[in-house]
Scaffold this active site. Sequence first.
Site, PDB file in Angstrom:
ATOM      1  N   ASP A   1      -5.798  -3.540  -0.827  1.00  0.00           N
ATOM      2  CA  ASP A   1      -4.629  -2.665  -0.831  1.00  0.00           C
ATOM      3  C   ASP A   1      -5.112  -1.239  -0.520  1.00  0.00           C
ATOM      4  O   ASP A   1      -6.314  -0.976  -0.403  1.00  0.00           O
ATOM      5  CB  ASP A   1      -3.857  -2.765  -2.159  1.00  0.00           C
ATOM      6  CG  ASP A   1      -2.391  -2.339  -1.977  1.00  0.00           C
ATOM      7  OD1 ASP A   1      -2.072  -1.705  -0.943  1.00  0.00           O
ATOM      8  OD2 ASP A   1      -1.556  -2.633  -2.857  1.00  0.00           O
TER       9      ASP A   1
HETATM   10  C1  NOJ Z   1       0.436  -0.076  -1.015  1.00  0.00           C
HETATM   11  C2  NOJ Z   1       1.242  -1.250  -1.454  1.00  0.00           C
HETATM   12  O1  NOJ Z   1       0.841  -1.680  -2.740  1.00  0.00           O
HETATM   13  C3  NOJ Z   1       1.172  -2.429  -0.500  1.00  0.00           C
HETATM   14  O2  NOJ Z   1       2.066  -3.406  -0.937  1.00  0.00           O
HETATM   15  C4  NOJ Z   1       1.477  -1.972   0.889  1.00  0.00           C
HETATM   16  O3  NOJ Z   1       1.553  -3.055   1.768  1.00  0.00           O
HETATM   17  C5  NOJ Z   1       0.416  -0.969   1.291  1.00  0.00           C
HETATM   18  N1  NOJ Z   1       0.525   0.183   0.402  1.00  0.00           N
HETATM   19  C6  NOJ Z   1       0.520  -0.511   2.733  1.00  0.00           C
HETATM   20  O4  NOJ Z   1       1.529   0.385   2.910  1.00  0.00           O
END
Ligand code: NOJ
Length: 742
Positions: free
Chosen positions: A280
């Site tokens: 993430d």
């Molecule tokens: C953080 C989020 O937790 C995740 O779900 C998301 O896909 C990413 N950012 C990318 O934007």
Amino acid sequence: MTTKLKLAWAIWAAWTPALLAATPADIDRRIDGLLQRMTLEEKLGQMSQSTSMNTPLSDEIRDQIRKGRWGSFLNAGSAADRAEAQRIARKESRLGIPLIFGRDVIHGYQTVFPIPLGQSASWDPALIEQAARVAAQEASAVGIHWTFAPMLDIARDPRWGRIAESLGEDPYLAGVLGSAMVRGFQGKSLDARDSIAACAKHYVGYGAAEGGRDYNTTWIPELLLRNVYLRPFQAVKDAGVATFMSGFNDLNGIPASGDVFTLRDVLRNEWKFDGMVVSDYNSITEMINHGYAADASDAAFEGVRAGVDMEMVSTAYYDHLKSLVDARKVDIKLIDESVRNILRLKFRMGLFDDGPSLAGAPALSALDVARKVAAGSCVLLKNDGGTLPLLNSIGKVAVIGPLADSPVDQMGTWTLDGRREDVRTPLMALRERLGETRVLRAAGLNTSRDMSHDGFSAALEAARASDAVLLFLGEEANLSGEARARAFLDLPGAQEALVEEVAKAGKPTIAIIMAGRPLTFHNVASKVNAILYAWHPGAMGGPAIADLLFGDAAPKGRLSVTFPRTVGQVPLYYDHMSTGRPPSPSTLGIPAGSPLDPKDYTSRYIDIDYTPEYPFGFGLTYTSFEYSSLRLSQPGMTADGSLTVSADIVNNGSREGDEVVQLYTRQLVGSVTRPVRELRAFQRVHLRAGEKKTVEFTLRARDLAFYNERMKLAVEPGAFQVWIAPDAARGVEGGFRVTASL
Ligand code: NOJ
């Protein structure tokens, strides 16, 4: 083109690429070839995903792409930039390795569908697949290859803002609906022109954040992890999801993005996942904040050791893995394995090939699908005396409340690219249907958080002048989603006071609640005649709600998450364990008796009923159904056998309607305690007024398997209860036995 030519073209377009498609062995050979030629820097470039590609493409980024600095870009650039960046990667980089562009296409791209939690309330895999298909068609058309959905985190705490992005509290339902989403995104084949790769996130446990606070610590014993939290992930892995994302959370003392147990032992070794794992956003370097890695180098080491192939945004891999390899602290084999996973995905998606692959299916009519999904997601929670549907011949309706005409709020969280101009609000739809003069609009409150009572007298006046009051309540989009935890679940602002004021008019009053989570609204419920829970319904929420209010469509959604009476009951979910002192309906207050003579010393609250406001699976329709005569094909089965369970369902109301018939079981005694109920299957049936149908389920003993205390998946012999039910709190009941395997 003549018809014959067209036909020949269609057959060629459909079959040729499939015939020419590379076999896994071809792909492996090509990857081997590339790996032999790649420098370590180029390998680490593939393992890096950046957000730094802005419009217009800077010379610096062009140069970096030429040098193979990045394998992927996230939420970056315009369609033209992406095309140009891809051209540079393919034609001007040393090895011509294409980029993969990822973007959060969570519930629609330009056409916005209901939030995922709303979609899950449809209990309709086909609808969900269609919505994801439309999103994939729209996103792939502008050079997006990869989305970060579905989110499969089991969510049992409505304080957690990301419950909006979840598919609810139940592992089976989330697995079925998540798999439908994966099929929709990935289409018939990953290399189809209109397919995008899906991503199962956030692996794993992120939804169990303590206190519902986003990014918070999670403690999930392995038994619960395997029996609940991992299940939907395994289901979508089996459905062919292309990628996984490791989570932000600290799981049992180890950050999820550095967790060898879940990422290597379970995902790779047990499940044999051969797709790609991305971290993430900064979750590799956040291992430093967690107190698990000393610095970025250590974080890179932990990430790659756990098998996170690509690092999102932070640059620990690129900055440190080379020295770690040189110092023989990281085996180059680990790097090659990750690069292999990344390149395999790029090959599978056909990104190395110039032209489009399989011909895309004709685009579905996006707004029509959005209208169907929005209508299918709404759940009717109350309808006293058949208040709904309203008659088209009604005189005037008052349209009150902050969410009747708020396009941005109706779209919900995660709508980076949502086309706002497509949004049809309930106010627009009602004016269209009834004409301007029959719609009396008085907002009462400007936003869901508005505390001012200034608009109340106009709202009451409108209510008095109307034949029915439509109250659009809820929470703004901005109050749910990532980093939007709430400690209170009540309607924000002065909404409860507004309802009280409007109730003075004494008109039939319908509350339509738009929200990103289950809210608590017990007092409001007692003051209105009907409640339709619409979640954040997306672009076509307005017409869909109007269709439901006036009976052009019938409510058919069912809750995919338990609604608590108050935040104090949270976490509250239907498939809990029994406890040694299960509560029974009794009066509230201090228990009678004493610990030595334990009357009423049961697992309940002394100040509120322990049961939910609305149970999992619940939803009314415009008719009513009666369940009777549960039957079993035989009294028992062996551990490798199956039996059928059936019941009669009769529509004893005066309108046709859909019923979502749910099959639950309970194993009475196990080597570990088992939930009081577990959803095993469901079927949607449509019944005309007065019609009766027998609904039959085949239940295989292996569907009853669970992980036992030795963490072995096993079917244990014993007695079971079984229900065919309209929701998790009711149903017709029977019993059977599973005997030892033959
Ligand atoms: C953080 C989020 O937790 C995740 O779900 C998301 O896909 C990413 N950012 C990318 O934007």
